[in-house]
Design an enzyme around this catalytic site. Structure first.
Site, mmCIF file in Angstrom:
data_model
loop_
_atom_site.group_PDB
_atom_site.id
_atom_site.type_symbol
_atom_site.label_atom_id
_atom_site.label_comp_id
_atom_site.label_asym_id
_atom_site.label_seq_id
_atom_site.Cartn_x
_atom_site.Cartn_y
_atom_site.Cartn_z
ATOM 1 N N TYR A 91 50.479 46.431 36.955
ATOM 2 C CA TYR A 91 49.477 47.500 36.840
ATOM 3 C C TYR A 91 49.980 48.548 35.834
ATOM 4 O O TYR A 91 51.189 48.773 35.737
ATOM 5 C CB TYR A 91 49.251 48.139 38.221
ATOM 6 C CG TYR A 91 47.960 48.901 38.324
ATOM 7 C CD1 TYR A 91 46.741 48.242 38.340
ATOM 8 C CD2 TYR A 91 47.954 50.294 38.393
ATOM 9 C CE1 TYR A 91 45.544 48.945 38.430
ATOM 10 C CE2 TYR A 91 46.763 51.002 38.487
ATOM 11 C CZ TYR A 91 45.562 50.319 38.500
ATOM 12 O OH TYR A 91 44.389 51.027 38.575
ATOM 13 N N ASN A 190 30.178 40.709 44.561
ATOM 14 C CA ASN A 190 30.574 40.678 45.976
ATOM 15 C C ASN A 190 31.914 41.380 46.207
ATOM 16 O O ASN A 190 32.451 41.344 47.311
ATOM 17 C CB ASN A 190 30.664 39.232 46.477
ATOM 18 C CG ASN A 190 31.683 38.412 45.713
ATOM 19 O OD1 ASN A 190 31.882 38.625 44.529
ATOM 20 N ND2 ASN A 190 32.324 37.468 46.373
ATOM 21 N N ARG A 215 29.929 28.834 44.892
ATOM 22 C CA ARG A 215 30.816 28.465 45.997
ATOM 23 C C ARG A 215 30.016 27.665 47.011
ATOM 24 O O ARG A 215 28.782 27.746 47.024
ATOM 25 C CB ARG A 215 31.407 29.718 46.654
ATOM 26 C CG ARG A 215 30.354 30.576 47.374
ATOM 27 C CD ARG A 215 30.828 31.990 47.615
ATOM 28 N NE ARG A 215 30.981 32.690 46.357
ATOM 29 C CZ ARG A 215 31.992 33.519 46.088
ATOM 30 N NH1 ARG A 215 32.891 33.781 46.993
ATOM 31 N NH2 ARG A 215 32.064 34.120 44.912
ATOM 32 N N GLY A 283 37.290 46.541 35.633
ATOM 33 C CA GLY A 283 38.280 45.609 36.169
ATOM 34 C C GLY A 283 38.356 44.369 35.310
ATOM 35 O O GLY A 283 37.449 44.108 34.498
ATOM 36 N N PHE A 307 36.107 52.559 32.399
ATOM 37 C CA PHE A 307 36.198 53.613 33.417
ATOM 38 C C PHE A 307 37.416 53.378 34.298
ATOM 39 O O PHE A 307 37.693 52.252 34.704
ATOM 40 C CB PHE A 307 34.928 53.632 34.303
ATOM 41 C CG PHE A 307 34.992 54.697 35.364
ATOM 42 C CD1 PHE A 307 34.807 56.031 35.030
ATOM 43 C CD2 PHE A 307 35.282 54.376 36.690
ATOM 44 C CE1 PHE A 307 34.908 57.032 35.998
ATOM 45 C CE2 PHE A 307 35.384 55.365 37.659
ATOM 46 C CZ PHE A 307 35.189 56.694 37.310
HETATM 47 N N1 NAP Z 1 38.753 51.128 37.064
HETATM 48 C C1 NAP Z 1 38.836 51.612 38.290
HETATM 49 O O1 NAP Z 1 38.929 52.804 38.519
HETATM 50 C C2 NAP Z 1 38.804 50.641 39.436
HETATM 51 C C3 NAP Z 1 38.565 51.100 40.720
HETATM 52 C C4 NAP Z 1 38.474 50.162 41.750
HETATM 53 C C5 NAP Z 1 38.667 48.818 41.470
HETATM 54 N N2 NAP Z 1 38.946 48.439 40.204
HETATM 55 C C6 NAP Z 1 39.108 47.031 39.855
HETATM 56 O O2 NAP Z 1 37.921 46.367 40.186
HETATM 57 C C7 NAP Z 1 38.190 45.027 40.467
HETATM 58 C C8 NAP Z 1 37.571 44.688 41.812
HETATM 59 O O3 NAP Z 1 38.252 45.426 42.822
HETATM 60 P P1 NAP Z 1 37.778 45.311 44.339
HETATM 61 O O4 NAP Z 1 38.751 46.000 45.200
HETATM 62 O O5 NAP Z 1 36.360 45.702 44.418
HETATM 63 O O6 NAP Z 1 37.943 43.722 44.515
HETATM 64 P P2 NAP Z 1 37.786 42.788 45.783
HETATM 65 O O7 NAP Z 1 36.920 43.426 46.793
HETATM 66 O O8 NAP Z 1 39.123 42.314 46.174
HETATM 67 O O9 NAP Z 1 37.014 41.566 45.144
HETATM 68 C C9 NAP Z 1 37.548 40.820 44.074
HETATM 69 C C10 NAP Z 1 36.390 40.314 43.246
HETATM 70 O O10 NAP Z 1 36.853 39.698 42.076
HETATM 71 C C11 NAP Z 1 36.266 38.401 41.963
HETATM 72 N N3 NAP Z 1 37.175 37.535 41.242
HETATM 73 C C12 NAP Z 1 38.454 37.262 41.541
HETATM 74 N N4 NAP Z 1 38.991 36.464 40.612
HETATM 75 C C13 NAP Z 1 38.017 36.219 39.707
HETATM 76 C C14 NAP Z 1 37.931 35.454 38.512
HETATM 77 N N5 NAP Z 1 38.997 34.786 38.062
HETATM 78 N N6 NAP Z 1 36.776 35.422 37.850
HETATM 79 C C15 NAP Z 1 35.699 36.099 38.307
HETATM 80 N N7 NAP Z 1 35.710 36.856 39.427
HETATM 81 C C16 NAP Z 1 36.854 36.901 40.113
HETATM 82 C C17 NAP Z 1 36.045 37.974 43.397
HETATM 83 O O11 NAP Z 1 35.091 36.986 43.438
HETATM 84 P P3 NAP Z 1 35.210 35.668 44.384
HETATM 85 O O12 NAP Z 1 34.622 36.049 45.698
HETATM 86 O O13 NAP Z 1 34.419 34.701 43.616
HETATM 87 O O14 NAP Z 1 36.673 35.321 44.486
HETATM 88 C C18 NAP Z 1 35.534 39.295 43.987
HETATM 89 O O15 NAP Z 1 34.203 39.503 43.640
HETATM 90 C C19 NAP Z 1 39.699 44.870 40.417
HETATM 91 O O16 NAP Z 1 40.055 44.403 39.139
HETATM 92 C C20 NAP Z 1 40.183 46.280 40.600
HETATM 93 O O17 NAP Z 1 41.466 46.511 40.052
HETATM 94 C C21 NAP Z 1 39.014 49.314 39.196
#
Ligand code: NAP
Length: 370
Positions: A91, A190, A215, A283, A307
């Site tokens: 990270y 999701n 899926r 992300g 963002f």
């Molecule tokens: N920029 C920011 O401020 C910020 C804030 C919050 C989160 N984030 C980022 O947002 C992202 C999501 O976080 P979260 O906590 O909401 O995640 P989460 O609830 O753990 O869900 C992960 C998501 O990523 C998908 N995914 C995983 N591997 C993938 C791939 N190779 N190709 C396509 N989709 C994939 C999963 O889909 P499946 O169900 O198909 O596995 C699921 O929809 C992360 O990268 C996180 O670091 C960024």
């Protein structure tokens, strides 16, 4: 003493409205006496690597409570992808080692320093910034490192409010002026962020086009997302098909695209943007760069933005963070926003939770319950 403290905690969690005054009085008496602990258990890593190998349950010494500090008992904390990336060392911001894992969660105040006037024992708080290390039983920190949340929120809503829900809210509010009837497209729909975006968009009168990976249990996932307010749920494959034109006879092309994946998925969602629309990358789950077709820039004039919630909080300060949290608490209390699909895991079973959090297609946020 231990039993009475347990009772107070149960009452405060079950019915803070009714039991709130009692909780506060008893809480003050108990915390001013022998209950104030010097040590707590936490999930600690001393080096970066696979979370299952490097995270250990350890007993930590808590800092002394300063005049402007609070001491809180953690109630619940999720395992997010960025937490896992921090432990792995991939990270962009990393804490000094050894470090406690976790950046999101909710705690209940046990004790406050003499100069703390805006928070009191019994209040629920969430961290205002990254880096607290929420996978622990207790935390001590400056009052401005925490935001207050209503302590009659469902526990899982409070535990997942500070990062993903705020991110979804800001992206829907800050990049395009959206009006009821407009549409938003998103991938990783999701995810925790995606589920919050669906619900907040619905509350704003927006239509959502939600892209997920195919899926075996797609119908079950679609039903769950529609129950949250998703208008359309489509797979990455369907996104590339000409049938999408049919969909845009029912709903306007999106002015905003939210990208949590990168790679081809990002390129495909931005192809559907309205002229002049914005794609916001928050992300990179696919670990692939975002490729923007030249034609999308020249003929569609799309805006490509990014963002990061942590930066937004640092730029805007404690009061505006607290204001945003209050707005989101109102959404929850009005029944417009619920927690993402979650699996509750006992804190001591953290290895089960860590394992599940890193398996693709789990579709359930792992929440450590302290
Ligand atoms: N920029 C920011 O401020 C910020 C804030 C919050 C989160 N984030 C980022 O947002 C992202 C999501 O976080 P979260 O906590 O909401 O995640 P989460 O609830 O753990 O869900 C992960 C998501 O990523 C998908 N995914 C995983 N591997 C993938 C791939 N190779 N190709 C396509 N989709 C994939 C999963 O889909 P499946 O169900 O198909 O596995 C699921 O929809 C992360 O990268 C996180 O670091 C960024």
């Amino acid at each position: 003493m231990a039993l009475s403290w347990f009772c107070v905690r149960v009452l405060c969690r079950r019915g803070p409205g009714r039991w709130g005054p009692l909780c506060r009085v008893v809480g003050r008496v108990l915390t001013s006496s022998a209950v104030a602990r010097e040590r707590c258990e936490a999930l600690v890593y001393h080096k970066h690597g696979d979370p299952l190998r490097v995270i250990r349950l350890e007993t930590l010494k808590l800092p002394q409570l300063g005049d402007s500090d609070i001491r809180a008992q953690m109630l619940a904390a999720p395992i997010n992808p960025s937490d896992v990336n921090m432990v792995q060392g991939t990270y962009p911001i990393l804490p000094d080692l050894p470090a406690v894992g976790g950046n999101e969660g909710v705690g209940q105040i046990l004790e406050v320093g003499s100069k703390v006037t805006n928070l009191k024992p019994g209040d629920w708080v969430i961290p205002s910034d990254a880096g607290l290390g929420t996978w622990r039983l207790e935390a001590v920190g400056n009052m401005n490192s925490f935001s207050k949340v209503s302590n009659n929120l469902p526990l899982l809503c409070a535990a997942t409010l500070g990062v993903n829900t705020c991110t979804a809210y800001r992206m829907l509010c800050d990049f395009e002026t959206l009006k009821p009837g407009d549409s938003v497209i998103q991938n990783a729909a999701n995810s925790g962020v995606g589920q919050a975006a669906i619900q907040i968009a619905k509350a704003m009168g927006l239509k959502t086009i939600n892209v997920v990976r195919d899926r075996p249990n797609l119908q079950q996932l679609t039903d769950s997302m529609k129950s949250m307010g998703a208008d359309y749920v489509i797979t990455e494959e369907a996104l590339r098909k000409p049938d999408m034109e049919e969909l845009f006879k029912e709903v306007p092309r999106p002015l905003l695209a939210l990208n949590g994946v990168g790679g081809k998925s990002a390129t495909e969602i931005l192809r559907h943007l309205m002229k002049g629309g914005t794609i916001v990358t928050y992300g990179g789950m696919a670990k692939q760069p975002v490729i923007v077709p030249v034609s999308a820039l020249i003929f569609n004039n799309v805006k490509v933005r990014g963002f990061w919630m942590t930066q937004w909080k640092r730029d805007h300060g404690h009061d505006l963070v607290q204001e945003m949290i209050s707005v989101l608490c109102d959404f929850i209390q009005a029944g417009k926003l619920r927690a993402p699909v979650c699996t509750k895991v006992k804190f001591q079973d953290y290895q089960t939770a860590l394992k599940a959090a890193t398996i693709p297609f789990t579709s359930s946020k792992q929440i450590l319950i302290m």
